[in-house]
Design an enzyme around this catalytic site. Structure first.
Site: not given
Ligand code: DX5
Ligand code: ZN
Length: 218
Positions: A12, A37, A39, A41, A70, A72, A141, A179
């Site tokens: 990620s 990956h 993320d 947000m 991903h 969010m 998750m 994740d």
């Molecule tokens: C959290 C993200 C993850 C995050 C995971 O909301 O969706 O992808 O980057 O990070 P680690 O591996 O540090 O828990």
């Molecule tokens: Zn993620």
């Protein structure tokens, strides 16, 4: 990408150095990562803000790696075209978002992208059952979405197994991704429960030896 049968690792980039993404990506690719990956947000669906389509577009130019995006965000349906045209290979969105699940899956497929559905820790496994036959992947998750570096929630493991068992009946090719809080010990638990794709941010990007970190997850 034919990605069934072996455990995949998806670093990620939330934990990468955004000012040095090109080198960060090269580093994880060379170390054997299977996909990236990404993320996304929006500061509404989750309290944090990260990146959007322009960064995906730049990533697409910089690498041939599979881009697993991903989302969010509160209204994923409205942004499918933007992420697809930016070069996403797979788009995962939350069942808890405001968008119609069926329509959003259809929109992703029409855009030529692989569709995936994500469930937060409080959402039961059964919530994704009606959609399994249309999906390429389900993301379970293992922390509350929003931030990297949180602790793994082991009570998510039975959900992985429940989805795996149902998928074996209706869509055996379905991948299950986890994740949040993934390190070698928790990776093992997830794989034993039926997970195929391991997302890991802080563990991989915080490691001094990236290849060793990725190998240790697998
Ligand atoms: C959290 C993200 C993850 C995050 C995971 O909301 O969706 O992808 O980057 O990070 P680690 O591996 O540090 O828990
Ligand atoms: Zn993620």
């Amino acid at each position: 990408m034919n990605f069934k049968n072996e455990i995949k690792v998806a670093p990620s980039i939330l934990s990468a150095d955004y000012a040095d993404l090109k080198n960060e990506i090269e580093k994880v690719k060379t170390a054997g990562a299977d996909m990236l990956h990404v993320d996304v947000m929006d500061g509404h669906f989750v309290p944090n803000i990260s990146i959007g389509p322009p960064v995906v577009k730049s990533l697409r130019k910089a690498t041939d790696m599979f881009l697993d995006c991903h989302l969010m965000i509160s209204n994923p349906y409205d942004y499918i075209d933007a992420f697809a045209s930016s070069g996403a290979d797979l788009i995962s969105f939350h069942i808890e978002s405001n968008s119609d699940v069926e329509k959003t899956i259809e929109k992703i497929i029409s855009a030529g992208v692989k569709p995936a559905l994500v469930i937060k820790p409080k959402t039961p496994a059964e919530a994704v059952f009606p959609y399994l036959d249309k999906l390429s992947m389900v993301l379970v998750m293992t922390v509350e979405p929003g931030f990297g570096g949180q602790s793994f929630m082991s009570d998510m493991l039975p959900k992985i197994t429940a989805i795996r068992e149902k998928a074996n009946e209706v869509n055996p090719d379905l991948l299950i991704q986890v994740d949040g809080g993934i390190v070698p010990e928790t990776a093992r638990l997830c794989v034993d429960a039926g997970a195929d794709v391991l997302v890991s941010g802080s563990f991989i990007f915080g490691a001094t030896d990236t290849k060793e970190a990725i190998d240790s997850l697998r």
